[in-house]
Design an enzyme around this catalytic site. Sequence first.
Site, PDB file in Angstrom:
ATOM      1  N   ARG A   1     164.708  -0.719 -53.863  1.00 23.81           N
ATOM      2  CA  ARG A   1     164.397  -0.844 -52.446  1.00 23.81           C
ATOM      3  C   ARG A   1     162.904  -0.729 -52.189  1.00 23.81           C
ATOM      4  O   ARG A   1     162.355  -1.337 -51.276  1.00 23.81           O
ATOM      5  CB  ARG A   1     165.141   0.232 -51.638  1.00 23.81           C
ATOM      6  CG  ARG A   1     166.641   0.203 -51.797  1.00 23.81           C
ATOM      7  CD  ARG A   1     167.234  -1.179 -51.479  1.00 23.81           C
ATOM      8  NE  ARG A   1     168.674  -1.152 -51.439  1.00 23.81           N
ATOM      9  CZ  ARG A   1     169.486  -1.320 -52.483  1.00 23.81           C
ATOM     10  NH1 ARG A   1     168.989  -1.547 -53.687  1.00 23.81           N
ATOM     11  NH2 ARG A   1     170.797  -1.261 -52.357  1.00 23.81           N
TER      12      ARG A   1
ATOM     13  N   ARG B   1     162.334  25.648 -43.853  1.00 20.37           N
ATOM     14  CA  ARG B   1     161.508  24.427 -43.866  1.00 20.37           C
ATOM     15  C   ARG B   1     161.069  23.979 -45.255  1.00 20.37           C
ATOM     16  O   ARG B   1     160.530  22.882 -45.402  1.00 20.37           O
ATOM     17  CB  ARG B   1     160.264  24.643 -42.997  1.00 20.37           C
ATOM     18  CG  ARG B   1     159.329  25.678 -43.590  1.00 20.37           C
ATOM     19  CD  ARG B   1     158.320  26.200 -42.593  1.00 20.37           C
ATOM     20  NE  ARG B   1     157.452  27.184 -43.238  1.00 20.37           N
ATOM     21  CZ  ARG B   1     157.810  28.427 -43.516  1.00 20.37           C
ATOM     22  NH1 ARG B   1     159.017  28.866 -43.209  1.00 20.37           N
ATOM     23  NH2 ARG B   1     156.978  29.244 -44.121  1.00 20.37           N
TER      24      ARG B   1
ATOM     25  N   LYS C   1     157.529  29.784 -56.704  1.00 24.52           N
ATOM     26  CA  LYS C   1     157.789  28.485 -56.071  1.00 24.52           C
ATOM     27  C   LYS C   1     157.533  27.326 -57.026  1.00 24.52           C
ATOM     28  O   LYS C   1     158.262  26.336 -57.008  1.00 24.52           O
ATOM     29  CB  LYS C   1     156.930  28.338 -54.822  1.00 24.52           C
ATOM     30  CG  LYS C   1     157.362  29.268 -53.708  1.00 24.52           C
ATOM     31  CD  LYS C   1     156.518  29.061 -52.465  1.00 24.52           C
ATOM     32  CE  LYS C   1     157.028  29.965 -51.344  1.00 24.52           C
ATOM     33  NZ  LYS C   1     156.202  29.833 -50.131  1.00 24.52           N
TER      34      LYS C   1
ATOM     35  N   GLU D   1     140.220  28.601 -47.511  1.00 24.54           N
ATOM     36  CA  GLU D   1     139.449  28.792 -48.738  1.00 24.54           C
ATOM     37  C   GLU D   1     139.860  27.780 -49.797  1.00 24.54           C
ATOM     38  O   GLU D   1     139.034  27.113 -50.399  1.00 24.54           O
ATOM     39  CB  GLU D   1     139.635  30.215 -49.286  1.00 24.54           C
ATOM     40  CG  GLU D   1     138.775  31.266 -48.595  1.00 24.54           C
ATOM     41  CD  GLU D   1     139.217  31.548 -47.176  1.00 24.54           C
ATOM     42  OE1 GLU D   1     140.375  31.224 -46.831  1.00 24.54           O
ATOM     43  OE2 GLU D   1     138.397  32.056 -46.395  1.00 24.54           O
TER      44      GLU D   1
ATOM     45  N   CYS E   1     144.305  37.060 -37.535  1.00 22.10           N
ATOM     46  CA  CYS E   1     145.368  36.166 -37.967  1.00 22.10           C
ATOM     47  C   CYS E   1     146.350  36.023 -36.810  1.00 22.10           C
ATOM     48  O   CYS E   1     147.036  36.958 -36.464  1.00 22.10           O
ATOM     49  CB  CYS E   1     146.118  36.755 -39.155  1.00 22.10           C
ATOM     50  SG  CYS E   1     145.111  36.945 -40.601  1.00 22.10           S
TER      51      CYS E   1
ATOM     52  N   CYS F   1     125.954  16.165 -44.554  1.00 24.43           N
ATOM     53  CA  CYS F   1     127.043  16.977 -45.092  1.00 24.43           C
ATOM     54  C   CYS F   1     126.626  17.634 -46.405  1.00 24.43           C
ATOM     55  O   CYS F   1     126.210  16.952 -47.348  1.00 24.43           O
ATOM     56  CB  CYS F   1     128.286  16.111 -45.322  1.00 24.43           C
ATOM     57  SG  CYS F   1     129.662  17.042 -46.011  1.00 24.43           S
TER      58      CYS F   1
ATOM     59  N   CYS G   1     129.547  16.337 -49.349  1.00 23.22           N
ATOM     60  CA  CYS G   1     129.619  14.978 -49.899  1.00 23.22           C
ATOM     61  C   CYS G   1     128.277  14.273 -49.964  1.00 23.22           C
ATOM     62  O   CYS G   1     128.105  13.344 -50.746  1.00 23.22           O
ATOM     63  CB  CYS G   1     130.682  14.145 -49.187  1.00 23.22           C
ATOM     64  SG  CYS G   1     130.260  13.596 -47.533  1.00 23.22           S
TER      65      CYS G   1
END
Lengths: 337, 108
Positions: free
Chosen positions: A8, A67, A82, A129, A183, A240, A243
């Site tokens: 597909r 989730r 995990k 971070e 937080c 920047c 970059c």
Amino acid sequence: MSSDRYSRQVLFPPIGPEGQARLRRSRVAIVGCGALGTAQADALARAGIGALRLVDRDFVEESNLQRQTLFDESDARDSLPKAVAAARKLKGINSQVEVEGIIADATSANVENLVGGAHLILDGTDNFETRYLLNDVALKRGIPWIYGAVVGSYAATLTVLPQRTPCLACVFPEPPRGGHETCDTAGVIGPAVAWAAAIQVAEALKILVGREEDLHGSLLAYDIWRHRWQPVRPQRDPDCLACQKRQFRYLEGQAPTVMRLCGRDSMQIHPLESRDLNLEALRARLEPFGPVRANAFLLKCAIDSYELTVFADGRAIIRGTEEPAVARSLYAKYIGS
Amino acid sequence: MPVKVIIPTPLRQYTAKKDAVELDAKTVGEALATLTTQYADLRRHLFNEEGKIRSFVNVYLNDEDIRYLQREQTPLHENDVLSIVPSIAGGSLLRGNCSGPETGPTDR
């Protein structure tokens, strides 16, 4: 497996047989294997990516199941890391994909080794971070990467092609930081994560099959609950630091030894030198202080009002405090300095 | 000049839950000043101590970053739309200063 497997997707003209062959030759690193990371990994494994590397520092808990779609109740019950739980599921989903689950916290000390060999990096992290670190390593090595973040029903994503599109630091020169910041938790719903992961995966497929002209080219933000769509056109910042000036401040920074895991009432301790702990011996040492549970990858011990989770490389997550000094002294007392 | 400011979800708690605020302003700076006068709690989330827009908050006029227009001096026209786009941490966190003061490079 029959050749029907990807039929597909191969019928979809922008991919075709050539695109499918390219996917097969692709290596993708997913950093952070929570809600975003599991959705990305699931989709890419099904799409027939050649190799997937999953990097995650955490273990599965019940509150993840709402989730984080690759995990189930037994993973939470077993406190499986995990990266390990996700890799196991993915191997059952597509045995043709080379899946590698790595239990590690990506830091300046190890991130080049963790993601340097990938053709593409996907952001599944939950903190600034690591994200700025990914931006640095992607720019340094010329690897495309795809930022994604979700809070509540609001999600944002940006695709970065080094030296060709704006990078994360062009758009957001600095992460929020400073003592005044707190937080704030706002919860998160599955569909918002699914939206962000879907955009990230679609972008990943476009890059991997060589259809970069089809990338969305925007900073996309969407509130899936209120249906507020906010696409904007970021630009490359001529000043920047990352970059343009190639100052990789996060990559060159010192890896932290103690960090607060925001909103979780927990601290992470990362020893300067990675160790190879004997979890069995540690178990015997900790049992007099409190109940210990262990699996092949980690050990958990409840001591007073704290819960210590220790990984085999010496890293520990200490729940019950957000004070660096308290976490350090617990680590020194029970695990060793 | 009547313009609309789109408030992103993470900042709506400071605008009485409004997702868009309509106001009158001639420049981007004036619009943000009016907005943060009307909703004082929003001020510290948009501006730093020196009164400059924070480096993790982006403001777009229609879909263009005001940093590449005339920043706060950018003139507004009728029915312009200003969007505020903050960076978010993820993992259910709105603003996470996860690692505390001990990590990361120093501010430039």
